[in-house]
Design an enzyme around this catalytic site. Structure first.
Site, PDB file in Angstrom:
ATOM      1  N   ASP A 223      59.737  50.755  20.843  1.00  0.00           N
ATOM      2  CA  ASP A 223      59.544  51.920  20.001  1.00  0.00           C
ATOM      3  C   ASP A 223      59.215  53.146  20.854  1.00  0.00           C
ATOM      4  O   ASP A 223      58.416  53.068  21.781  1.00  0.00           O
ATOM      5  CB  ASP A 223      58.400  51.638  19.016  1.00  0.00           C
ATOM      6  N   GLU A 282      64.544  52.342  21.867  1.00  0.00           N
ATOM      7  CA  GLU A 282      64.674  53.354  20.829  1.00  0.00           C
ATOM      8  C   GLU A 282      64.331  54.668  21.519  1.00  0.00           C
ATOM      9  O   GLU A 282      63.160  54.992  21.719  1.00  0.00           O
ATOM     10  CB  GLU A 282      63.718  53.105  19.663  1.00  0.00           C
TER      11      GLU A 282
END
Length: 555
Positions: A223, A282
């Site tokens: 993330d 990401e």
């Protein structure tokens, strides 16, 4: 129909080894299914999805034909941001089950031939994390604050934030404590940013990754992989537009060169484990060339291609982003990924126009995406053709991004419809944490499974063909001439093997495509007129051709 007991696809091995043969590089063309844990399946009847629910539905994913599943965070968390605010990275939140449930899920997935990618959140923790609580108790001069980004304020009394950075979720990226210091949070105030220059932080996450790798995880979705390192001195952005995560332009809090040292260290850790464990970034970057830095040979294996996801349903724009994507990742020897939807954006059925128009375009986009070289991601429910839910009552919305993103992200997170004629459609016995539209009774897995015209059947067939046809998956793409508003390209594997022709009509008129060979699949019915296939508007089709058959697709 009991989908929880449906057997795996016969084409899949009955047993799975977590240490596949060296050199298989499964990740270069894998189809990876994203599970948003809160909304996939609820086993204990509390209205919230859980790990036992995921495990009960693994046979469905195996029969669907995907290669792996990526599961959003299930760690202990106050759930301010759907689990992306973590208090303990080595435990499971009771809402989702236990650590034993996580281990059993991984082991069962492996038995069904599925790999498991775990979501890791390294940019920030929850404000309830023991480290942040220690930092609060330590006071201004306490060393515990060095693990986070604390600064004095500006102004005569320190009443102004340390700089002009904005939170992705809206407002200043700084919150002031009663003792006068400010702490950085690029997301919600309950998600303080870690200081990755502190050795404790690096050592902690190395240990967390080892913990999950030892339990059998096949990799990590990272993330905010572009956000851990901030520019020295934390300079103001000034008059330049703030990134807000989705924007372009260079900002001092995202895509700093220092993040690549972190990813190189994690790549060494992943490579030290058997079984080709992978890292997926990401990441948002000012350009596709900058994005390719995350998948250089000594860094991560994949990076999400959000440029493709954000492209309009237009042949010229799609071809441009496909070419640029393949060129940028190809320059560093990495595969490209293709993403149509995820848990942070409006579902593409709705983005493409909604109702019948959006449904047709989404089906065609699925065949386009699965025909491209590289790895594809499927967000739960897109194989059912689910639209965005736009009328959730305001009092039920929970997304902290409501203010900065109109409507928030809850509309793409409504629980998955499995079976039956009434909400929550087999999601669980206790209802769902968000309401399901009654009209979804025609979109359940049960309703679509044996329907030859359904979107679920289209995905099942496409994934089976993609797995079996030697021209699909990793490899090259060759563009062919085609009519206006169309994409036409050829995929080839071995030089003497069959080829695959893909044609996509994004226009509003039918077109004729000269083809030779056998039709494999189409997103809508098509007909032949002599040697030409008549491709309706917003339709895609695949044909298998032999090497000697050189289609002349001139418009």
């Amino acid at each position: 129909m009991d989908l929880s007991s449906r057997p795996p696809s016969p084409a899949r091995p009955a047993e799975f080894s977590s240490s596949p043969a060296a050199g298989t590089r499964w990740w270069r063309d894998a189809v990876i299914y994203q599970v948003y844990v809160r909304s996939f399946a609820d086993a204990d009847g509390d209205g919230v999805g859980d790990l036992a629910g995921i495990r009960s539905r693994l046979p469905y994913l195996a029969a669907l034909g995907v290669d792996a599943l990526w599961i959003t965070p299930f760690y202990e968390s106050p759930m301010v941001d759907g689990g992306y605010d973590v208090t303990d990275y080595r435990s499971v939140d009771p809402t989702f089950g236990t650590l034993a449930d996580a281990v059993e899920l991984i082991e069962e997935a492996h038995r069904l031939g599925l790999r498991v990618i775990v979501d890791i959140v390294p940019n920030h923790t929850s404000d309830q994390h023991v480290w942040f609580q220690e930092a609060l108790a330590a006071g201004i001069s306490g060393p515990a604050r060095e693990r986070y980004v604390f600064r004095p304020g500006r102004g005569a009394s320190g009443e102004l934030p340390p700089n002009d950075w904005e939170s992705v979720f809206g407002g200043p990226a700084w919150t002031r404590l009663p003792d006068g210091q400010w702490y950085l949070h690029l997301f919600a105030p309950q998600q303080p940013d870690l200081n990755w220059e502190h050795p404790d932080v690096r050592a902690e996450f190395d240990d967390v990754l080892r913990f999950w790798l030892d339990l059998g995880a096949d990799g990590f979705r990272i993330d905010v992989a572009h956000g851990m390192v901030k520019a020295a001195g934390l300079p103001d952005v000034g008059d330049a537009p703030q990134s807000r995560l989705l924007g372009r332009g260079k900002v001092p809090y995202f895509d700093q060169d220092g993040v690549h040292d972190i990813h190189r260290g994690w790549r060494r850790l992943l490579d030290s484990c058997p079984g080709e464990r992978i890292g997926v970034a990401e990441a948002w970057a000012p350009s596709l060339d900058r994005l390719a830095n995350y998948v250089r040979p000594d860094e991560l294996h994949q990076v999400f291609n959000f440029d493709y996801m954000r492209t309009d349903w237009d042949a010229a724009e799609l071809r441009s982003v496909i070419e640029k994507s393949l060129a940028s990742t190809g320059s560093v020897g990495a595969p490209t990924t293709w993403v149509l939807s995820n848990h942070d954006v409006q579902r593409h059925v709705t983005r493409y126009g909604g109702d019948e128009l959006g449904r047709r375009r989404a089906r065609a986009a699925a065949l386009l995406t699965l025909a491209l070289p590289g790895s594809a991601y499927v967000y739960q429910g897109e194989e059912l053709g689910l639209p965005e839910v736009l009328d959730i009552p305001a009092e039920l919305l929970t997304d902290p991004q409501l203010e900065s993103l109109k409507g928030g992200r809850d509309g793409c997170r409504v629980p998955l419809p499995w079976s039956g004629n009434e909400p929550p459609f087999g999601f669980g016995s206790g209802g769902g944490w968000l309401p399901s539209p009654p009209e979804w009774k025609s979109l359940t897995v049960e309703a679509q499974w044996d329907d030859e015209a359904s979107t679920l059947t289209l995905y099942r067939k496409a994934l089976r063909i993609r797995r079996d046809h030697s021209a699909l998956g990793d490899g090259e793409l060759r563009w062919l001439d085609g009519p206006p508003d169309c994409l036409v390209f050829e995929r080839s594997g071995q030089s003497d093997g069959p080829r695959m022709l893909c044609a996509v009509n994004t226009g509003d008129r039918s077109v004729q495509i000269p083809v030779r060979g056998s039709l494999l699949l189409s997103s809508e019915p098509i007909r032949m007129e002599g040697p030409n296939a008549v491709l309706p508007p917003d339709t895609a089709a695949w044909w298998s051709t032999e090497p000697s058959e050189e289609p002349d697709t001139g418009g």
